[in-house]
Design a protein around this motif. Structure first.
Motif, PDB file in Angstrom:
ATOM      1  N   GLY A 143       0.798  -1.222   0.000  1.00  0.00           N
ATOM      2  CA  GLY A 143       0.000   0.000   0.000  1.00  0.00           C
ATOM      3  C   GLY A 143       0.827   1.268   0.000  1.00  0.00           C
ATOM      4  O   GLY A 143       2.045   1.263   0.217  1.00  0.00           O
ATOM      5  N   ASP A 144       0.152   2.389  -0.237  1.00  0.00           N
ATOM      6  CA  ASP A 144       0.809   3.692  -0.229  1.00  0.00           C
ATOM      7  C   ASP A 144       1.354   3.997   1.168  1.00  0.00           C
ATOM      8  O   ASP A 144       0.744   3.648   2.187  1.00  0.00           O
ATOM      9  CB  ASP A 144      -0.168   4.788  -0.644  1.00  0.00           C
ATOM     10  CG  ASP A 144      -0.567   4.679  -2.110  1.00  0.00           C
ATOM     11  OD1 ASP A 144       0.023   3.842  -2.816  1.00  0.00           O
ATOM     12  OD2 ASP A 144      -1.485   5.409  -2.528  1.00  0.00           O
ATOM     13  N   VAL A 145       2.498   4.680   1.212  1.00  0.00           N
ATOM     14  CA  VAL A 145       3.217   4.899   2.473  1.00  0.00           C
ATOM     15  C   VAL A 145       2.946   6.315   2.998  1.00  0.00           C
ATOM     16  O   VAL A 145       3.124   7.305   2.293  1.00  0.00           O
ATOM     17  CB  VAL A 145       4.726   4.693   2.266  1.00  0.00           C
ATOM     18  CG1 VAL A 145       5.498   5.037   3.531  1.00  0.00           C
ATOM     19  CG2 VAL A 145       5.001   3.246   1.860  1.00  0.00           C
ATOM     20  N   PHE A 146       2.548   6.379   4.268  1.00  0.00           N
ATOM     21  CA  PHE A 146       2.343   7.664   4.933  1.00  0.00           C
ATOM     22  C   PHE A 146       3.654   8.252   5.441  1.00  0.00           C
ATOM     23  O   PHE A 146       3.864   9.469   5.371  1.00  0.00           O
ATOM     24  CB  PHE A 146       1.389   7.508   6.120  1.00  0.00           C
ATOM     25  CG  PHE A 146      -0.038   7.285   5.746  1.00  0.00           C
ATOM     26  CD1 PHE A 146      -0.855   8.345   5.393  1.00  0.00           C
ATOM     27  CD2 PHE A 146      -0.576   6.006   5.742  1.00  0.00           C
ATOM     28  CE1 PHE A 146      -2.188   8.141   5.050  1.00  0.00           C
ATOM     29  CE2 PHE A 146      -1.901   5.789   5.407  1.00  0.00           C
ATOM     30  CZ  PHE A 146      -2.710   6.856   5.054  1.00  0.00           C
ATOM     31  N   ALA A 147       4.520   7.409   5.989  1.00  0.00           N
ATOM     32  CA  ALA A 147       5.754   7.916   6.589  1.00  0.00           C
ATOM     33  C   ALA A 147       6.754   6.789   6.757  1.00  0.00           C
ATOM     34  O   ALA A 147       6.373   5.631   6.953  1.00  0.00           O
ATOM     35  CB  ALA A 147       5.464   8.560   7.943  1.00  0.00           C
ATOM     36  N   THR A 148       8.031   7.136   6.685  1.00  0.00           N
ATOM     37  CA  THR A 148       9.105   6.180   6.960  1.00  0.00           C
ATOM     38  C   THR A 148      10.115   6.844   7.891  1.00  0.00           C
ATOM     39  O   THR A 148      10.173   8.073   7.993  1.00  0.00           O
ATOM     40  CB  THR A 148       9.833   5.728   5.684  1.00  0.00           C
ATOM     41  OG1 THR A 148      10.450   6.871   5.074  1.00  0.00           O
ATOM     42  CG2 THR A 148       8.883   5.074   4.702  1.00  0.00           C
ATOM     43  N   ARG A 149      10.897   6.011   8.546  1.00  0.00           N
ATOM     44  CA  ARG A 149      11.929   6.537   9.427  1.00  0.00           C
ATOM     45  C   ARG A 149      13.100   5.574   9.466  1.00  0.00           C
ATOM     46  O   ARG A 149      12.918   4.375   9.702  1.00  0.00           O
ATOM     47  CB  ARG A 149      11.385   6.749  10.836  1.00  0.00           C
ATOM     48  CG  ARG A 149      12.420   7.278  11.826  1.00  0.00           C
ATOM     49  CD  ARG A 149      11.782   7.640  13.156  1.00  0.00           C
ATOM     50  NE  ARG A 149      10.818   8.727  13.000  1.00  0.00           N
ATOM     51  CZ  ARG A 149      10.056   9.181  13.988  1.00  0.00           C
ATOM     52  NH1 ARG A 149      10.133   8.636  15.182  1.00  0.00           N
ATOM     53  NH2 ARG A 149       9.208  10.164  13.763  1.00  0.00           N
ATOM     54  N   VAL A 150      14.304   6.095   9.235  1.00  0.00           N
ATOM     55  CA  VAL A 150      15.517   5.310   9.420  1.00  0.00           C
ATOM     56  C   VAL A 150      15.817   5.271  10.914  1.00  0.00           C
ATOM     57  O   VAL A 150      15.754   6.298  11.596  1.00  0.00           O
ATOM     58  CB  VAL A 150      16.703   5.918   8.647  1.00  0.00           C
ATOM     59  CG1 VAL A 150      17.990   5.161   8.960  1.00  0.00           C
ATOM     60  CG2 VAL A 150      16.418   5.891   7.150  1.00  0.00           C
ATOM     61  N   VAL A 151      16.122   4.077  11.425  1.00  0.00           N
ATOM     62  CA  VAL A 151      16.337   3.903  12.861  1.00  0.00           C
ATOM     63  C   VAL A 151      17.781   3.477  13.109  1.00  0.00           C
ATOM     64  O   VAL A 151      18.279   2.548  12.464  1.00  0.00           O
ATOM     65  CB  VAL A 151      15.371   2.855  13.440  1.00  0.00           C
ATOM     66  CG1 VAL A 151      15.630   2.633  14.920  1.00  0.00           C
ATOM     67  CG2 VAL A 151      13.919   3.309  13.222  1.00  0.00           C
ATOM     68  N   ALA A 152      18.433   4.151  14.026  1.00  0.00           N
ATOM     69  CA  ALA A 152      19.808   3.813  14.366  1.00  0.00           C
ATOM     70  C   ALA A 152      19.834   2.534  15.190  1.00  0.00           C
ATOM     71  O   ALA A 152      19.144   2.419  16.205  1.00  0.00           O
ATOM     72  CB  ALA A 152      20.446   4.953  15.154  1.00  0.00           C
ATOM     73  N   VAL A 153      20.604   1.563  14.730  1.00  0.00           N
ATOM     74  CA  VAL A 153      20.728   0.278  15.404  1.00  0.00           C
ATOM     75  C   VAL A 153      22.210  -0.013  15.600  1.00  0.00           C
ATOM     76  O   VAL A 153      23.026   0.226  14.701  1.00  0.00           O
ATOM     77  CB  VAL A 153      20.065  -0.849  14.589  1.00  0.00           C
ATOM     78  CG1 VAL A 153      20.319  -2.203  15.221  1.00  0.00           C
ATOM     79  CG2 VAL A 153      18.561  -0.602  14.468  1.00  0.00           C
ATOM     80  N   ALA A 154      22.586  -0.516  16.759  1.00  0.00           N
ATOM     81  CA  ALA A 154      23.985  -0.826  17.032  1.00  0.00           C
ATOM     82  C   ALA A 154      24.534  -1.777  15.979  1.00  0.00           C
ATOM     83  O   ALA A 154      23.837  -2.710  15.552  1.00  0.00           O
ATOM     84  CB  ALA A 154      24.122  -1.447  18.422  1.00  0.00           C
ATOM     85  N   PRO A 155      25.786  -1.577  15.538  1.00  0.00           N
ATOM     86  CA  PRO A 155      26.336  -2.368  14.429  1.00  0.00           C
ATOM     87  C   PRO A 155      26.448  -3.864  14.714  1.00  0.00           C
ATOM     88  O   PRO A 155      26.544  -4.644  13.777  1.00  0.00           O
ATOM     89  CB  PRO A 155      27.715  -1.744  14.192  1.00  0.00           C
ATOM     90  CG  PRO A 155      28.038  -1.008  15.450  1.00  0.00           C
ATOM     91  CD  PRO A 155      26.729  -0.550  15.999  1.00  0.00           C
ATOM     92  N   GLU A 156      26.430  -4.273  15.977  1.00  0.00           N
ATOM     93  CA  GLU A 156      26.496  -5.690  16.301  1.00  0.00           C
ATOM     94  C   GLU A 156      25.173  -6.209  16.855  1.00  0.00           C
ATOM     95  O   GLU A 156      25.098  -7.343  17.342  1.00  0.00           O
ATOM     96  CB  GLU A 156      27.623  -5.963  17.299  1.00  0.00           C
ATOM     97  CG  GLU A 156      29.009  -5.711  16.719  1.00  0.00           C
ATOM     98  CD  GLU A 156      30.123  -6.326  17.548  1.00  0.00           C
ATOM     99  OE1 GLU A 156      29.842  -6.800  18.671  1.00  0.00           O
ATOM    100  OE2 GLU A 156      31.272  -6.351  17.071  1.00  0.00           O
ATOM    101  N   ALA A 157      24.100  -5.422  16.757  1.00  0.00           N
ATOM    102  CA  ALA A 157      22.812  -5.821  17.316  1.00  0.00           C
ATOM    103  C   ALA A 157      22.255  -7.048  16.606  1.00  0.00           C
ATOM    104  O   ALA A 157      22.295  -7.146  15.383  1.00  0.00           O
ATOM    105  CB  ALA A 157      21.826  -4.671  17.218  1.00  0.00           C
TER     106      ALA A 157
END
Length: 306
Positions: A143-157
């Protein structure tokens, strides 16, 4: 707004809590109690437990069949919100809320449509993880997208830690979209770019291939931890790899070969070794990887993947 919320795992809980604080939740839809632990005790889903804590009506359904559809339609809600419920919303339920349904999905759509977006993104070595809120349609996550967000995640998570971070940011993103829908300012745009699929992981997805470079082995470990779990074979028996990290220092090991340090068991890959700190042998409990190694008889000729 008057909402119905559908979700099951812990990753859906932050969104439920946020929306319950700001809107009227007519009912919470979740999957039925499931047997957990060694004693297989029937246990309500994390969403069901929080709904009970908040005093919200709960509808438990394995799938959104005619009975569930009738129950939800009778609520006369304005909007449906779904976060990892574990089942498809089809017509006529899809069109029952006045403003339809929105879905919080843990990827940057159209990347990783499907059941395991975070896990597949980690296995693939993606540089970015994120969340999207989109208008639910019959096609899978299209479906059509209302909003997106890039999320910071620890490099070894690992996948569980990454999902925890995404769940928190995703709750905030969903709340913003619901508020915009309520005041009439929300705008959704079609997805752009090539879609990729994220089917549910199987046990085979957790098998580590020691001939691959360390970056790929570690990426797979991250993506399949804790479920379905990373594993290898040693002397024909499965060995689960519970905790690991990219190794530091200059150690030359053939793929699958072992050597131990004071703090970790190093296993050779196609490039640098993987540093394993905790394992679970077949039929036994979790233990230090170094302790497991010291208990083996022929450590010199032992190989992972054999």
């Amino acid at each position: 707004m008057r909402l119905v919320f559908a979700g099951t795992p812990a990753a859906a809980v932050p969104t439920l809590r946020r929306l319950a604080a700001e809107h009227e939740i007519a009912a919470v839809v979740t999957r039925p109690d499931a047997p957990l632990g060694r004693k297989r005790v029937l246990t309500p889903s994390p969403v069901a437990q929080v709904a009970e804590e908040l005093g919200l009506p709960v509808i438990k359904a394995t799938r959104l069949d005619d009975d569930a559809t009738a129950a939800i339609t009778g609520l006369e809600v304005e909007l449906g919100v779904i976060v990892a419920y574990g089942g498809l919303v089809r017509e006529p339920l899809l069109s029952a809320p006045a403003k339809g349904w929105i879905n919080l999905h843990f990827s940057l759509l159209p990347q990783w449509r499907g059941a395991a977006p975070v896990q597949r993104a980690l296995i693939n070595g993606d540089a970015q993880l994120g969340a999207s809120v989109f208008q639910l349609v019959s096609a899978l996550d299209a479906g059509d997208v209302f909003a997106t967000r890039v999320v910071a995640v620890a490099p070894e998570a690992t996948a569980d830690a990454a999902l925890d971070a995404l769940a928190l940011d995703g709750a905030e993103l969903t709340a913003e979209v619901v508020a915009a829908i309520a005041d009439g300012t929300a705008r959704a745009v079609p997805q752009e770019g090539e879609a990729s699929l994220a089917p549910k992981l199987t046990l085979d997805d957790g098998l580590l291939d020691w001939t691959r470079p360390l970056s790929e082995v570690f990426a797979r470990f991250r993506g399949v931890t804790p479920e379905p779990g990373a594993h290898t074979t040693v002397d024909g028996l499965r060995l689960k790899v519970l905790e690991a990290a990219a190794s530091e220092g200059d150690v030359d090991l053939e793929p699958g070969a072992f050597t131990a340090t004071k703090s970790a068991l190093l296993i050779g890959t196609g490039s640098a070794p993987l540093a394993v700190t905790r394992v679970q042998p077949s039929g036994k409990g979790a233990m230090s990887a170094v302790d497991w190694w010291r208990g083996q008889r022929d450590t010199e000729n032992l190989r992972a993947g054999a």
